[in-house]
Scaffold this motif. Structure first.
Motif, PDB file in Angstrom:
ATOM      1  N   PRO A 182       2.633  -9.715  22.514  1.00 47.63           N
ATOM      2  CA  PRO A 182       1.471 -10.558  22.203  1.00 47.63           C
ATOM      3  C   PRO A 182       1.050 -10.481  20.738  1.00 47.63           C
ATOM      4  CG  PRO A 182       1.105  -9.335  24.237  1.00 47.63           C
ATOM      5  CD  PRO A 182       2.327  -8.764  23.609  1.00 47.63           C
ATOM      6  N   ALA A 183       1.062  -9.268  20.161  1.00 52.12           N
ATOM      7  CA  ALA A 183       0.637  -9.119  18.763  1.00 52.12           C
ATOM      8  C   ALA A 183       1.600  -9.825  17.818  1.00 52.12           C
ATOM      9  CB  ALA A 183       0.528  -7.639  18.408  1.00 52.12           C
ATOM     10  N   MET A 184       2.908  -9.671  18.045  1.00 50.68           N
ATOM     11  CA  MET A 184       3.891 -10.284  17.162  1.00 50.68           C
ATOM     12  C   MET A 184       3.902 -11.810  17.298  1.00 50.68           C
ATOM     13  SD  MET A 184       5.497  -8.477  15.025  1.00 50.68           S
ATOM     14  CE  MET A 184       5.711  -6.751  14.580  1.00 50.68           C
ATOM     15  N   LEU A 185       3.761 -12.307  18.530  1.00 48.25           N
ATOM     16  CA  LEU A 185       3.746 -13.756  18.723  1.00 48.25           C
ATOM     17  C   LEU A 185       2.486 -14.375  18.120  1.00 48.25           C
ATOM     18  CD1 LEU A 185       5.151 -14.054  22.358  1.00 48.25           C
ATOM     19  CD2 LEU A 185       6.320 -14.549  20.204  1.00 48.25           C
ATOM     20  N   GLU A 186       1.375 -13.658  18.199  1.00 46.97           N
ATOM     21  CA  GLU A 186       0.149 -14.150  17.557  1.00 46.97           C
ATOM     22  C   GLU A 186       0.311 -14.188  16.043  1.00 46.97           C
ATOM     23  OE1 GLU A 186      -4.678 -13.196  17.513  1.00 46.97           O
ATOM     24  OE2 GLU A 186      -3.274 -11.900  18.609  1.00 46.97           O
ATOM     25  N   ALA A 187       0.934 -13.143  15.480  1.00 48.24           N
ATOM     26  CA  ALA A 187       1.203 -13.130  14.040  1.00 48.24           C
ATOM     27  C   ALA A 187       2.193 -14.226  13.658  1.00 48.24           C
ATOM     28  CB  ALA A 187       1.738 -11.763  13.624  1.00 48.24           C
ATOM     29  N   LEU A 188       3.192 -14.474  14.517  1.00 47.71           N
ATOM     30  CA  LEU A 188       4.147 -15.556  14.270  1.00 47.71           C
ATOM     31  C   LEU A 188       3.436 -16.901  14.229  1.00 47.71           C
ATOM     32  CD1 LEU A 188       7.081 -16.623  14.039  1.00 47.71           C
ATOM     33  CD2 LEU A 188       7.117 -16.724  16.533  1.00 47.71           C
ATOM     34  N   GLY A 189       2.471 -17.099  15.124  1.00 44.04           N
ATOM     35  CA  GLY A 189       1.726 -18.353  15.125  1.00 44.04           C
ATOM     36  C   GLY A 189       0.995 -18.582  13.810  1.00 44.04           C
ATOM     37  N   ARG A 190       0.436 -17.519  13.233  1.00 42.86           N
ATOM     38  CA  ARG A 190      -0.256 -17.663  11.947  1.00 42.86           C
ATOM     39  C   ARG A 190       0.731 -18.010  10.837  1.00 42.86           C
ATOM     40  NH1 ARG A 190      -2.459 -12.351  13.528  1.00 42.86           N
ATOM     41  NH2 ARG A 190      -4.311 -12.694  14.820  1.00 42.86           N
ATOM     42  N   GLY A 234      12.916 -19.773   7.108  1.00 43.40           N
ATOM     43  CA  GLY A 234      13.190 -18.345   7.070  1.00 43.40           C
ATOM     44  C   GLY A 234      12.484 -17.661   5.919  1.00 43.40           C
ATOM     45  N   TYR A 235      12.442 -18.342   4.772  1.00 43.54           N
ATOM     46  CA  TYR A 235      11.727 -17.783   3.623  1.00 43.54           C
ATOM     47  C   TYR A 235      10.239 -17.656   3.905  1.00 43.54           C
ATOM     48  CZ  TYR A 235       9.018 -18.262  -0.683  1.00 43.54           C
ATOM     49  OH  TYR A 235       8.063 -18.136  -1.658  1.00 43.54           O
ATOM     50  N   LEU A 236       9.663 -18.664   4.552  1.00 38.44           N
ATOM     51  CA  LEU A 236       8.230 -18.642   4.829  1.00 38.44           C
ATOM     52  C   LEU A 236       7.865 -17.573   5.843  1.00 38.44           C
ATOM     53  CD1 LEU A 236       7.501 -22.479   4.945  1.00 38.44           C
ATOM     54  CD2 LEU A 236       6.695 -20.859   3.243  1.00 38.44           C
ATOM     55  N   LEU A 237       8.766 -17.252   6.754  1.00 39.63           N
ATOM     56  CA  LEU A 237       8.456 -16.238   7.764  1.00 39.63           C
ATOM     57  C   LEU A 237       8.569 -14.828   7.202  1.00 39.63           C
ATOM     58  CD1 LEU A 237      10.157 -17.667  10.973  1.00 39.63           C
ATOM     59  CD2 LEU A 237       7.754 -17.740  10.325  1.00 39.63           C
ATOM     60  N   GLY A 238       9.590 -14.574   6.400  1.00 43.05           N
ATOM     61  CA  GLY A 238       9.793 -13.217   5.923  1.00 43.05           C
ATOM     62  C   GLY A 238       9.635 -13.022   4.435  1.00 43.05           C
ATOM     63  N   GLY A 239       9.670 -14.122   3.679  1.00 41.38           N
ATOM     64  CA  GLY A 239       9.662 -13.987   2.229  1.00 41.38           C
ATOM     65  C   GLY A 239       8.318 -14.161   1.570  1.00 41.38           C
ATOM     66  N   VAL A 240       7.286 -14.492   2.327  1.00 40.93           N
ATOM     67  CA  VAL A 240       5.963 -14.697   1.729  1.00 40.93           C
ATOM     68  C   VAL A 240       5.047 -13.524   2.050  1.00 40.93           C
ATOM     69  CG1 VAL A 240       6.109 -17.210   1.722  1.00 40.93           C
ATOM     70  CG2 VAL A 240       5.231 -16.043   3.734  1.00 40.93           C
ATOM     71  N   ILE A 241       5.645 -12.334   2.191  1.00 40.25           N
ATOM     72  CA  ILE A 241       4.843 -11.141   2.474  1.00 40.25           C
ATOM     73  C   ILE A 241       3.841 -10.912   1.354  1.00 40.25           C
ATOM     74  CG2 ILE A 241       4.960  -8.648   2.844  1.00 40.25           C
ATOM     75  CD1 ILE A 241       7.756  -9.092   3.991  1.00 40.25           C
ATOM     76  N   VAL A 242       4.268 -11.167   0.109  1.00 44.47           N
ATOM     77  CA  VAL A 242       3.364 -10.989  -1.024  1.00 44.47           C
ATOM     78  C   VAL A 242       2.166 -11.922  -0.894  1.00 44.47           C
ATOM     79  CG1 VAL A 242       3.149 -11.212  -3.524  1.00 44.47           C
ATOM     80  CG2 VAL A 242       5.219 -10.229  -2.543  1.00 44.47           C
ATOM     81  N   VAL A 243       2.427 -13.171  -0.519  1.00 42.56           N
ATOM     82  CA  VAL A 243       1.335 -14.136  -0.357  1.00 42.56           C
ATOM     83  C   VAL A 243       0.410 -13.715   0.777  1.00 42.56           C
ATOM     84  CG1 VAL A 243       0.801 -16.546   0.167  1.00 42.56           C
ATOM     85  CG2 VAL A 243       2.749 -16.002  -1.292  1.00 42.56           C
ATOM     86  N   ALA A 251      -4.653 -11.684   2.445  1.00 39.91           N
ATOM     87  CA  ALA A 251      -5.035 -10.989   3.684  1.00 39.91           C
ATOM     88  C   ALA A 251      -4.808 -11.874   4.902  1.00 39.91           C
ATOM     89  CB  ALA A 251      -6.494 -10.536   3.618  1.00 39.91           C
ATOM     90  N   LEU A 252      -3.655 -12.532   4.928  1.00 43.18           N
ATOM     91  CA  LEU A 252      -3.288 -13.376   6.055  1.00 43.18           C
ATOM     92  C   LEU A 252      -2.430 -12.563   7.017  1.00 43.18           C
ATOM     93  CD1 LEU A 252      -3.281 -16.278   7.269  1.00 43.18           C
ATOM     94  CD2 LEU A 252      -1.147 -16.655   6.029  1.00 43.18           C
ATOM     95  N   PRO A 253      -2.898 -12.300   8.224  1.00 46.08           N
ATOM     96  CA  PRO A 253      -2.154 -11.425   9.145  1.00 46.08           C
ATOM     97  C   PRO A 253      -0.981 -12.127   9.825  1.00 46.08           C
ATOM     98  CG  PRO A 253      -4.186 -12.162  10.179  1.00 46.08           C
ATOM     99  CD  PRO A 253      -4.197 -12.711   8.777  1.00 46.08           C
ATOM    100  N   GLY A 254       0.021 -12.510   9.023  1.00 47.86           N
ATOM    101  CA  GLY A 254       1.207 -13.156   9.557  1.00 47.86           C
ATOM    102  C   GLY A 254       2.254 -12.146   9.979  1.00 47.86           C
ATOM    103  N   ILE A 255       3.397 -12.648  10.438  1.00 44.75           N
ATOM    104  CA  ILE A 255       4.417 -11.756  10.977  1.00 44.75           C
ATOM    105  C   ILE A 255       5.092 -10.935   9.875  1.00 44.75           C
ATOM    106  CG2 ILE A 255       6.298 -13.451  10.868  1.00 44.75           C
ATOM    107  CD1 ILE A 255       7.207 -12.309  13.608  1.00 44.75           C
ATOM    108  N   GLY A 256       5.182 -11.481   8.667  1.00 42.33           N
ATOM    109  CA  GLY A 256       5.752 -10.705   7.569  1.00 42.33           C
ATOM    110  C   GLY A 256       4.911  -9.491   7.249  1.00 42.33           C
ATOM    111  N   ARG A 257       3.593  -9.690   7.211  1.00 39.45           N
ATOM    112  CA  ARG A 257       2.684  -8.569   6.937  1.00 39.45           C
ATOM    113  C   ARG A 257       2.701  -7.566   8.088  1.00 39.45           C
ATOM    114  NH1 ARG A 257      -3.812  -8.745   6.147  1.00 39.45           N
ATOM    115  NH2 ARG A 257      -4.022  -6.980   4.738  1.00 39.45           N
ATOM    116  N   GLN A 258       2.776  -8.064   9.319  1.00 47.76           N
ATOM    117  CA  GLN A 258       2.849  -7.173  10.471  1.00 47.76           C
ATOM    118  C   GLN A 258       4.109  -6.319  10.430  1.00 47.76           C
ATOM    119  OE1 GLN A 258      -0.223  -6.979  11.871  1.00 47.76           O
ATOM    120  NE2 GLN A 258       0.499  -7.430  13.930  1.00 47.76           N
TER     121      GLN A 258
END
Length: 315
Positions: free
Chosen positions: A90-98, A249-258, A263-270
């Motif tokens: 649930p936590a990862m899918l919620e982060a994926l949605g963001r 793919g870049y937006l999911l894993g490559g925008v960790i800096v962004v 402070a956007l709790p996306g899947i990269g940050r998670q």
């Protein structure tokens, strides 16, 4: 597109994800972390650690641990987080949605701006408009993400105070505030993507406009608008679809800096938090979810190829 081709691609996606699962599981096994110690703490007694290892199957052979984990994945059970003690899925899918929400807005804005810029640069090749688009593209490509994000925050959040600098509000709770918090990260990511895609559209459209079938269309008396939008642009956009699929793919894993800056709790940050905490189930789940999303994006890109160019047939 034949049903046999669709089935073949689905099987290929499944095989790809199986290989990814093997690689991810193997990598997490060599990380310097003891799952039992992570869950009970360093002050746990040896008996408690031994009991937890037996309960979790950590004493089993590696291949048996992998099969146990894979069977859970197939059932939708991605494990329990060592950091929070809560189910990972649930936590990862919620982060994926963001992250997908950020990707959707960013790609939409990018296409709305990059394609017209590429068309203008191609039609006015060698003129001021072409040089201006090229200059902006080179600047956008050369600036790192954190520099672009910092400049946008300084201008729009600090100096003009139009938008909040950081934070995240779900759109379901407050749509207006949620959109305000998404504007800055979307602008940051879109500017980076626009720089790439506008140059791609410009380059491909210039080549297409000098092809034989475009000359034939002009000789038939078609207007410039018909030649450009009905014949040239559809073929010039085919490579752009590939770039957009790669950008997912870049937006999911490559925008960790962004995600970190805003402070956007996306899947990269998670995923970064999970790696720092040696949270093995979260690492495995995050990597597998990102690989699945990327594979689906490439499949949708193939479908878009066939829709744009009827000559492309998948058998």
């Amino acid at each position: 597109m034949s049903p046999a081709y669709v089935l073949k691609r689905i099987l290929l996606i499944g095989y790809t994800l199986l290989v990814v699962s093997l690689i991810v599981f193997a990598i997490t096994q060599v990380l310097p972390a003891d799952a039992a110690v992570m869950m009970l703490g360093e002050n746990a007694t040896p008996d408690a650690l031994a009991a937890l290892r037996a309960k979790m199957g950590l004493n089993d052979p590696i291949w048996m641990q992998y099969l146990h984990w894979l069977s859970g994945v197939l059932r939708g059970d991605l494990g329990v987080s060592m950091r929070t003690g809560q189910p990972v899925a649930p936590a990862m899918l919620e982060a994926l949605g963001r992250s997908l929400l950020l990707a959707l807005f960013s790609i939409t804005l990018m296409l709305a701006v990059a394609i017209p810029l590429g068309i203008v640069a191609a039609v006015r090749r060698g003129r001021a408009a072409d040089l201006g688009v090229g200059f902006l593209s080179y600047v956008g490509v050369s600036l790192p993400e954190f520099v672009t994000a910092t400049l946008i925050v300084l201008v729009l959040a600090e100096w003009l105070q139009w938008l909040p600098a950081t934070g995240y509000v779900p759109l379901t709770e407050d749509p207006l505030r949620g959109l305000k918090h998404l504007v800055l990260p979307v602008l940051t990511v879109s500017l980076i993507l626009i720089a790439h895609v506008s140059r791609m559209v410009r380059s491909e459209l210039v080549d297409v406009l000098h092809s034989d079938y475009i000359r034939a269309a002009r000789l038939k008396g078609l207007s410039k608008r018909q030649v450009l939008f009905k014949h040239a642009l559809r073929n010039a956009l085919l490579p752009t679809i590939t770039i957009v699929a790669l950008d997912v793919g870049y937006l999911l894993g490559g925008v960790i800096v962004v995600e970190e800056i805003f402070a956007l709790p996306g899947i990269g940050r998670q995923l970064i938090v999970a790696i720092q905490a040696r949270d093995l189930p979260s690492i495995q789940a995050g990597a597998l979810i990102m690989a699945t999303t990327y594979a689906i994006a490439n499949f949708l890109a193939d479908i878009a190829y066939a829709w744009l160019d009827r000559r492309i047939q998948y058998d």
